[in-house]
Write a protein that holds these residues in place. Structure first.
Motif, mmCIF file in Angstrom:
data_model
loop_
_atom_site.group_PDB
_atom_site.id
_atom_site.type_symbol
_atom_site.label_atom_id
_atom_site.label_comp_id
_atom_site.label_asym_id
_atom_site.label_seq_id
_atom_site.Cartn_x
_atom_site.Cartn_y
_atom_site.Cartn_z
ATOM 1 N N ALA A 183 0.819 -1.215 0.000
ATOM 2 C CA ALA A 183 0.000 0.000 0.000
ATOM 3 C C ALA A 183 0.851 1.263 0.000
ATOM 4 O O ALA A 183 0.339 2.356 0.263
ATOM 5 N N HIS A 184 2.147 1.152 -0.308
ATOM 6 C CA HIS A 184 3.024 2.320 -0.391
ATOM 7 C C HIS A 184 2.772 3.018 -1.731
ATOM 8 O O HIS A 184 3.544 2.872 -2.685
ATOM 9 N N THR A 185 1.700 3.790 -1.806
ATOM 10 C CA THR A 185 1.276 4.359 -3.079
ATOM 11 C C THR A 185 2.300 5.312 -3.674
ATOM 12 O O THR A 185 2.345 5.492 -4.896
ATOM 13 N N ALA A 186 3.115 5.943 -2.858
ATOM 14 C CA ALA A 186 4.129 6.862 -3.377
ATOM 15 C C ALA A 186 5.247 6.125 -4.107
ATOM 16 O O ALA A 186 6.104 6.762 -4.723
ATOM 17 N N ALA A 187 5.238 4.787 -4.068
ATOM 18 C CA ALA A 187 6.235 3.987 -4.780
ATOM 19 C C ALA A 187 5.636 3.262 -5.982
ATOM 20 O O ALA A 187 6.342 2.513 -6.669
ATOM 21 N N HIS A 188 4.364 3.477 -6.268
ATOM 22 C CA HIS A 188 3.710 2.772 -7.365
ATOM 23 C C HIS A 188 4.097 3.395 -8.709
ATOM 24 O O HIS A 188 4.264 4.602 -8.823
ATOM 25 N N ALA A 189 4.215 2.523 -9.740
ATOM 26 C CA ALA A 189 4.529 2.963 -11.104
ATOM 27 C C ALA A 189 5.852 3.726 -11.155
ATOM 28 O O ALA A 189 5.944 4.793 -11.758
ATOM 29 N N ASN A 190 6.873 3.154 -10.565
ATOM 30 C CA ASN A 190 8.187 3.794 -10.485
ATOM 31 C C ASN A 190 8.937 3.597 -11.800
ATOM 32 O O ASN A 190 9.207 2.473 -12.217
ATOM 33 N N GLN A 191 9.301 4.697 -12.452
ATOM 34 C CA GLN A 191 10.020 4.610 -13.719
ATOM 35 C C GLN A 191 11.426 4.034 -13.568
ATOM 36 O O GLN A 191 12.040 3.614 -14.566
ATOM 37 N N ASN A 192 11.950 4.001 -12.372
ATOM 38 C CA ASN A 192 13.271 3.404 -12.162
ATOM 39 C C ASN A 192 13.276 1.902 -12.437
ATOM 40 O O ASN A 192 14.352 1.306 -12.559
ATOM 41 N N LEU A 193 12.089 1.306 -12.536
ATOM 42 C CA LEU A 193 12.012 -0.102 -12.932
ATOM 43 C C LEU A 193 12.552 -0.314 -14.345
ATOM 44 O O LEU A 193 12.972 -1.420 -14.693
ATOM 45 N N LEU A 194 12.528 0.731 -15.169
ATOM 46 C CA LEU A 194 13.078 0.627 -16.516
ATOM 47 C C LEU A 194 14.603 0.648 -16.501
ATOM 48 O O LEU A 194 15.248 0.164 -17.429
ATOM 49 N N LEU A 195 15.179 1.221 -15.459
ATOM 50 C CA LEU A 195 16.637 1.312 -15.342
ATOM 51 C C LEU A 195 17.223 0.152 -14.552
ATOM 52 O O LEU A 195 18.364 -0.283 -14.806
ATOM 53 N N LEU A 196 16.484 -0.339 -13.584
ATOM 54 C CA LEU A 196 16.907 -1.462 -12.749
ATOM 55 C C LEU A 196 15.821 -2.532 -12.868
ATOM 56 O O LEU A 196 14.978 -2.681 -12.005
ATOM 57 N N SER A 197 15.864 -3.242 -13.960
ATOM 58 C CA SER A 197 14.796 -4.179 -14.297
ATOM 59 C C SER A 197 15.016 -5.535 -13.632
ATOM 60 O O SER A 197 16.156 -6.028 -13.561
#
Length: 396
Positions: A310-324
């Motif tokens: 439920a940590h909504t401020a961490a949802h859909a983090n674009q850093n997932l594209l850099l650290l996949s």
């Protein structure tokens, strides 16, 4: 000469009239004194954001009670699981002011108090509401770092006592601070903590906050209260005093600026990878294995924060594209290169996908409708991904 006689009423009537004349003043004098106590940041990671509490002082005895919304129980069943999943519960506790101050004196954290110029009826209503809130059946609340913490509970209690005047005066005004900038700024003395906030927060944490919203930081609430006016134009804060001096280093005034350093580091890493690819290919394979392991595990954590908490401020983090998380799938190919063998064709495809994701993260910086303050991570990691692709792609 006639003598004029002045008649007096009964003694009890005179006393009653005097009492009636004194009652309003007595009622006003009996109203409790309300203060907002602000504690400066500490050195333990959960103390980095500071703290605050509401103080209710009995005018007759001088005894002051601290209504403290910041209590949690590490030994509570399931606490750590709930912490990870963002479903924590905090509670309100009532302490004698001297007892509450003892801890802050021991650890060297400064404490100040703002005494409020509340009307007697509002002061009594606020004291009664706090006492009711402190009852065991009412004391617990669902905690959120940014929207429901010790400081927002103090803010909201004051706003109710002021009939919404606090929110009305603070909403719509902004200093440009965001959840990310405030989090990274206050966590900066602990680099690992600042790094975690910067990497783990998504674009949802980059919206400029109103003065009302940024009051999730106790020190910001303290500053905002100095500007609030009552309905009759008087300042809300009647007086301020320092209860304890601050003996620790103060937090920085703003978040560190690291984009330039990250850019230079990214170029240096890319150059090192290209050079090692020609002169020390096996050493480069070992470096790549370490990087892909760290990147993949970081991606798994960020994906979990998005999809499983439920940590909504961490949802859909674009850093997932850099650290996949796909970086973990590159490990067999990296291991093959370390042993002097050619990796499979799947390794080349995955390498292109991972690098393409990093390139997409860079492209998103040019789209205004998808803002996320992660340019530091883009300029650091995109050159590194590109250099690894150029070096390890067997069909380049």
């Amino acid at each position: 000469m006639a003598k004029t006689e002045r008649r007096h009423g009964p003694a009890w009537l005179t006393a009653l009239l005097c009492l009636a004349w004194l009652l309003p003043g007595l009622a006003a004098a009996a109203a409790p004194r309300i203060g907002v106590m602000t504690m400066e940041p500490g050195e333990i990671f959960w103390e980095r954001f500071g703290h605050n509490a509401l103080i209710v002082q009995d005018p007759a005895t001088g005894e002051a009670l601290s209504y403290n919304f910041g209590f949690f129980d590490l030994d509570e069943p399931g606490f750590h699981r709930n912490f990870v999943r963002g479903r924590m519960e905090y509670r309100l506790e009532v302490l004698r002011l001297e007892r509450d101050l003892a801890y802050y004196s021991y650890v060297g954290r400064g404490v100040g108090i703002q005494w409020l110029a509340l009307e007697p009826d509002k002061a009594r209503a606020l004291a009664a509401a706090l006492a009711e809130n402190a009852r065991p059946e009412n004391a617990r609340y669902a905690y959120d770092y940014f929207t429901a913490n010790c400081s927002t509970r103090v803010r909201d209690a004051l706003d109710r006592a002021l009939d919404g005047q606090l929110q009305a005066q603070l909403t719509g005004r902004s200093q440009g601070n965001t959840w990310r900038s405030e989090s990274v700024r206050l966590a900066a003395p602990a680099p690992w903590m600042a790094l975690g906030f910067h990497l783990g927060l998504s674009g949802r944490a980059d919206r400029p906050l109103s003065r009302w919203e940024e009051a999730f930081i106790p020190m910001r609430l303290r500053d905002a209260l100095r500007e609030v006016r009552l309905a009759d134009g008087r300042p809300l804060v009647a007086s301020e005093e320092i209860l304890l001096p601050h003996r620790l280093a103060p937090p920085p005034a703003e978040a560190p600026r690291t984009a330039g350093k990250a850019f230079l580091a990214g170029l240096a890493l890319a150059a090192g990878v290209l050079l090692a690819g020609r002169r020390a290919p096996r050493a480069l394979a070992g470096f790549a294995l370490a990087f892909w392991t760290i990147a993949g595990l970081a991606g798994v954590v960020m994906a979990f924060l998005w999809l499983g908490t439920a940590h909504t401020a961490a949802h859909a983090n674009q850093n997932l594209l850099l650290l996949s998380p796909l970086c973990l799938a590159l490990l067999p190919g990296g291991w093959a290169r370390l042993r002097g063998r050619e990796p499979s064709a799947r390794f080349r495809v995955l390498l292109w996908i991972v690098t393409g994701g990093a390139a997409l993260a860079g492209f998103l910086k040019f789209l205004p409708f998808m803002p996320q303050q992660n340019v530091e991570w883009v300029v650091l990691l995109l050159p590194l991904h590109w250099a690894l692709l150029r070096t390890f792609d067997p069909k380049r």
